[in-house]
Each structure stands twice: as structure tokens, then as C-alpha cells.
Design an enzyme around this catalytic site. Structure first.
Site, PDB file in Angstrom:
ATOM      1  N   ALA A  74      -2.332   4.262   1.945  1.00 19.13           N
ATOM      2  CA  ALA A  74      -1.991   3.168   1.027  1.00 19.13           C
ATOM      3  C   ALA A  74      -0.494   3.091   0.725  1.00 19.13           C
ATOM      4  O   ALA A  74       0.033   2.014   0.441  1.00 19.13           O
ATOM      5  CB  ALA A  74      -2.780   3.304  -0.263  1.00 19.13           C
ATOM      6  N   THR A  75       0.208   4.226   0.785  1.00 17.45           N
ATOM      7  CA  THR A  75       1.654   4.177   0.543  1.00 17.45           C
ATOM      8  C   THR A  75       2.303   3.284   1.598  1.00 17.45           C
ATOM      9  O   THR A  75       3.098   2.382   1.285  1.00 17.45           O
ATOM     10  CB  THR A  75       2.273   5.592   0.602  1.00 17.45           C
ATOM     11  OG1 THR A  75       1.638   6.392  -0.394  1.00 17.45           O
ATOM     12  CG2 THR A  75       3.770   5.567   0.361  1.00 17.45           C
ATOM     13  N   GLN A 181      -7.992   2.399  -5.370  1.00 21.25           N
ATOM     14  CA  GLN A 181      -8.963   3.114  -6.208  1.00 21.25           C
ATOM     15  C   GLN A 181     -10.241   2.322  -6.420  1.00 21.25           C
ATOM     16  O   GLN A 181     -11.202   2.848  -6.986  1.00 21.25           O
ATOM     17  CB  GLN A 181      -8.331   3.446  -7.576  1.00 21.25           C
ATOM     18  CG  GLN A 181      -7.163   4.410  -7.501  1.00 21.25           C
ATOM     19  CD  GLN A 181      -7.599   5.857  -7.216  1.00 21.25           C
ATOM     20  OE1 GLN A 181      -8.779   6.215  -7.244  1.00 21.25           O
ATOM     21  NE2 GLN A 181      -6.628   6.706  -6.926  1.00 21.25           N
ATOM     22  N   THR A 242       1.012   4.872  18.480  1.00 18.86           N
ATOM     23  CA  THR A 242      -0.339   5.132  19.007  1.00 18.86           C
ATOM     24  C   THR A 242      -1.319   5.340  17.864  1.00 18.86           C
ATOM     25  O   THR A 242      -1.031   6.077  16.916  1.00 18.86           O
ATOM     26  CB  THR A 242      -0.301   6.373  19.924  1.00 18.86           C
ATOM     27  OG1 THR A 242       0.585   6.082  21.004  1.00 18.86           O
ATOM     28  CG2 THR A 242      -1.679   6.713  20.464  1.00 18.86           C
ATOM     29  N   CYS A 328       3.790  16.627 -12.601  1.00 17.22           N
ATOM     30  CA  CYS A 328       4.605  17.841 -12.435  1.00 17.22           C
ATOM     31  C   CYS A 328       5.635  17.643 -11.334  1.00 17.22           C
ATOM     32  O   CYS A 328       5.635  18.350 -10.328  1.00 17.22           O
ATOM     33  CB  CYS A 328       3.720  19.031 -12.153  1.00 17.22           C
ATOM     34  SG  CYS A 328       2.577  19.322 -13.491  1.00 17.22           S
TER      35      CYS A 328
HETATM   36  C1  LIG Z   1      -3.433   3.312  -6.579  1.00 21.85           C
HETATM   37  C2  LIG Z   1      -2.886   4.126  -5.451  1.00 21.85           C
HETATM   38  N1  LIG Z   1      -2.041   3.565  -4.577  1.00 21.85           N
HETATM   39  C3  LIG Z   1      -1.525   4.257  -3.553  1.00 21.85           C
HETATM   40  C4  LIG Z   1      -1.837   5.579  -3.361  1.00 21.85           C
HETATM   41  C5  LIG Z   1      -1.224   6.316  -2.187  1.00 21.85           C
HETATM   42  O1  LIG Z   1      -2.195   6.453  -1.177  1.00 21.85           O
HETATM   43  P1  LIG Z   1      -1.947   7.365   0.119  1.00 21.85           P
HETATM   44  O2  LIG Z   1      -2.114   8.758  -0.333  1.00 21.85           O
HETATM   45  O3  LIG Z   1      -3.008   6.946   1.087  1.00 21.85           O
HETATM   46  O4  LIG Z   1      -0.597   7.056   0.630  1.00 21.85           O
HETATM   47  C6  LIG Z   1      -2.695   6.214  -4.239  1.00 21.85           C
HETATM   48  C7  LIG Z   1      -2.997   7.646  -4.076  1.00 21.85           C
HETATM   49  O5  LIG Z   1      -2.949   8.422  -5.006  1.00 21.85           O
HETATM   50  C8  LIG Z   1      -3.251   5.466  -5.313  1.00 21.85           C
HETATM   51  O6  LIG Z   1      -4.080   6.025  -6.193  1.00 21.85           O
END
Ligand SMILES: Cc1ncc(COP(=O)(O)O)c(C=O)c1O
Length: 386
Positions: A74-75, A181, A242, A328
Site C-alpha cells: 500500500a505504501t 484497512q 518482473t 516508537c
Molecule cells: C492505512 C494504511 N496505509 C498504508 C499502509 C502501508 O502498507 P504496506 O505495509 O503494504 O506498505 C498501512 C500499513 O500499516 C496502513 O495501515
């Protein structure tokens, strides 16, 4: 007897479902082909597996399979959505987002600010929900993108996505939601919600880590995204490199399992979550729920404990895996930016805990946690008064 430690931190990550692990195995050994190899059976086999996973993921998101771009999580999906959108326009531009977003949205926005893009960060109400009128006030003629997460990763609150996307479109603004989420935990449909861009990740839905997706609307309008990686032109040129076939296969199967089991699983987990909260609040005074209880993920509980030191609280809960209201990232724990945005004091934010219940939690585990937290909080409060 419960087996310790107990895992109740499913918003951080979920264990990979053993059925998902089994589905991935052949793609590490006999089925090792590269889906980009177009001239032999090894490549075709891998390509078919990726196509199947694309359909499985698209069903969970409620979009067309051709709208799914596989990423590393997701990042990356959020970066591709936000930077990709903004870099595809050549006029002065603005993004509107919310102060309680995940850092994977806030940090790309900050990076774009350094490059001259204007960003408006709207604060939610005290219950963590955005006020749609406040969002509307923030939209200006130069706004290109509105980005608001579906479910908050700390307090689990569910934003009014359909209303926000309608608002964005009425101002000719694109709408992105980080649904990391929410997808797999509650019903979600990109098509029904009329969202342009949706981010998600596999490791929050009992799939492997390091794989995710961005769903990009193909029609009415077709969304223009500038890729971040240059290379072999995989994923329709949007994400070169890939494909990680075993992870994609696992992600697809995890999505299929969520689709099949969500209704029953979510009801069971909600019962556990409500039992946890009833047990804790009946035995202890001074607990305050963070965020709306009505518009919240059924798996989430986040509350502050008045009159205790946050660090002592977490240290005392050493056999229960959960998260605190402190990040943290430095020697001195920083209070959560989400809880501060809701108006909590630093002290109360740090003395907050987040439970994320999941697929294999049991009522015996919940009962153990209720008793453990109750005893610990009573002891800490006695110590602070002595
Ligand atoms: C709302 C939300 N967005 C993005 C992320 C990042 O996801 P990923 O670990 O797949 O990069 C998270 C992970 O904690 C998340 O909770």
C-alpha cells in the site's frame, strides 16, 4: 488454556493463512516461470496464475480486473496514486487530504509540497470522522486530488467514502482512498462508491507481505498516472519490474478467501471485540474510546486509560501483542498524530492502546486479556497514588 503470547495486532499485519501459503508453494519451485516470457509454457503458466489473481483481487475491490496494477504494497500504491496523478498535470495543483491519514499518504504529500504542489490537510472532528462541509471548503479550482482513507489504521473509523467521492467529482477533482484497512474486512466496492483510485495491501488480509495493488479507474474518466519506475513496461507501463508471482498468487487466494468468509468472520470478530470492550469497561473506570464507536471497523478497539503511565501499561502487557498510542520512531516515544488530531493530550495519547482482532482470536484469549488489563491498570493506579 490460552497459548501465549496472544496476537491482537492485526492492523499492523496478519499471519499468512496456511491455505494461502500452500497456494504459493508451487510458484517457488516447479511453476517458476516469468509471466513476461511470451514464447514458452513456463511463462504462460505464470501469466495465467497472475491473471487469475488479478480477477480474485478485483472481485474483492469491486472493480474490473484490468484496473488492478500489482505493486509491492500500500505504501507504493499510495505513492503511485498521489505522485502519479500530480505529476501528470502541468498546471499549478493542490491536493486535499486529512491530518489522520497514514504516513504512506502524508509523506508523499509532503514530498510534493517540496516540489511546489499545495496541500491542504483537513482536521477531522473529535470522533475522527471528517466533516464533508470542511472538505468542500478546502476544494479550490486548482485542486486535482482528494485523498481520504476508508478505515483508519489506528482508531478504525470509517469515513463517508461515497459522499466524499461524489463531492470530489462535483468539483471535477479525482478521488483516491487508501482502503488498506477496510478491504477484506468489510464489504467494499470501488464501482459502487465511484472511487477513482484505491490502494490496498495483501499482508492485512492474511496474504504474504511485499505485495499490494492500486486499482485505477479505466473509464469515465480514464485516469492519467505517471509511472514512478522506468523499465520493462510491466503492468501496462505503470509499474515496471518482473512480477512477484508467488506473492501475487497468495494475494489473490487471500482475497478469494476473504470474499467467501467475510460475512461470517466479521460477525464473529465483532462479537469478540464487543465482549472485550464490555469486559474492560465493566471492570475499570476512566477508559475513553478514541474515535466513533458507531462508524468503526468491527475488528478495532482503541481507548485511552486515564491515570496510568503509557509506557508502564505497554510493558505490563508483555504477553499480549497490541499497539500503543505512541510511535516508537525515536528514543522518546512520540504520541500518535491521529490521537493528537482528535484533540487528546500528549499524556492521554501515549496511554492509549489499539486492539486489532483477527481470524484466529478466541473468546478464551479475550477473557485472558480482560483480566490481565484489569489487574495491571488497578496495580498501576495504586502505585501512582502510593
Ligand atoms: C492505512 C494504511 N496505509 C498504508 C499502509 C502501508 O502498507 P504496506 O505495509 O503494504 O506498505 C498501512 C500499513 O500499516 C496502513 O495501515
Amino acid at each position: 488454556m490460552v497459548s501465549l503470547p496472544i496476537y491482537m495486532d492485526h492492523h499492523a499485519t496478519t499471519p499468512t493463512d496456511p491455505r494461502v501459503v500452500d497456494s504459493m508453494q508451487p510458484f517457488f519451485s516447479t511453476k517458476f516461470g516469468n509471466p513476461a516470457s511470451r514464447h514458452h509454457a513456463f511463462g504462460w503458466e505464470a501469466r495465467d496464475a497472475v491473471d487469475r489473481a488479478r480477477v480474485q483481487v478485483s472481485r474483492l475491490v469491486g472493480c474490473d480486473a484490468r484496473e488492478i496494477v500489482f505493486t509491492s504494497g500500500a505504501t507504493e500504491s499510495n505513492n503511485l496514486a498521489i505522485k502519479g496523478c500530480l505529476k501528470s498535470v502541468s498546471r499549478p495543483a493542490r491536493i486535499v487530504t486529512v491530518t489522520t491519514e497514514h504516513r504512506a499518504v502524508l509523506d508523499p504529500c509532503r514530498q510534493l509540497e517540496n516540489e511546489g504542489v499545495c496541500v491542504t490537510y483537513v482536521r477531522p472532528r473529535e470522533d475522527g470522522l471528517v466533516d464533508v462541509k470542511e472538505i468542500e471548503k478546502a476544494l479550490t479550482p486548482e485542486t486535482v486530488l482528494l485523498s481520504v482513507m476508508t478505515a483508519n489504521n489506528e482508531i478504525g473509523v470509517l469515513q463517508p467514502i461515497a459522499e466524499l467521492s461524489a463531492l470530489a467529482h462535483s468539483h471535477s477533482v479525482l478521488f483516491h482512498t487508501d482502503a488498506t484497512q477496510a478491504v477484506g474486512k468489510i464489504p467494499f466496492s470501488s464501482r459502487a462508491l465511484d472511487v477513482d483510485l484505491v490502494s490496498l495491501t495483501s499482508h492485512k488480509i492474511y496474504g504474504p507481505k511485499g505485495v499490494g495493488a492500486l486499482c485505477i479507474r479505466r473509464r469515465r474518466p480514464r485516469i492519467q498516472i505517471k509511472p514512478m519506475l522506468d523499465g520493462g513496461g510491466h503492468e501496462n507501463g505503470l509499474r515496471s519490474g518482473t512480477l512477484n508471482v508467488p506473492a501475487i498468487v497468495g494475494f489473490g487466494y487471500a482475497a478469494e478467501l476473504c470474499m467467501a468468509e467475510m460475512t461470517e468472520e466479521t460477525a464473529r470478530i465483532q462479537t469478540l471485540r464487543d465482549h472485550l470492550w464490555r469486559g474492560l469497561s465493566a471492570g475499570l473506570s476512566g477508559l475513553q474510546i478514541n474515535g466513533s464507536m458507531e462508524r468503526r471497523l468491527p475488528q478495532n478497539l482503541n481507548f485511552s486509560v486515564a491515570g496510568v503511565d503509557g509506557e508502564a501499561l505497554l510493558l505490563g502487557l508483555d504477553d499480549v501483542a497490541l499497539s500503543s498510542g505512541a510511535a516508537c520512531t525515536s528514543v522518546q516515544p512520540e504520541p500518535s498524530h491521529v490521537l493528537l488530531s482528535l484533540g487528546l493530550s500528549e499524556r492521554l495519547a501515549v496511554a492509549s492502546v489499539r486492539f486489532g482482532l483477527g481470524r484466529w482470536n478466541t473468546v478464551e484469549e479475550v477473557d485472558y486479556v480482560i483480566e490481565k488489563v484489569r489487574r495491571l491498570v488497578c496495580r498501576l493506579r495504586e502505585m501512582s497514588q502510593a
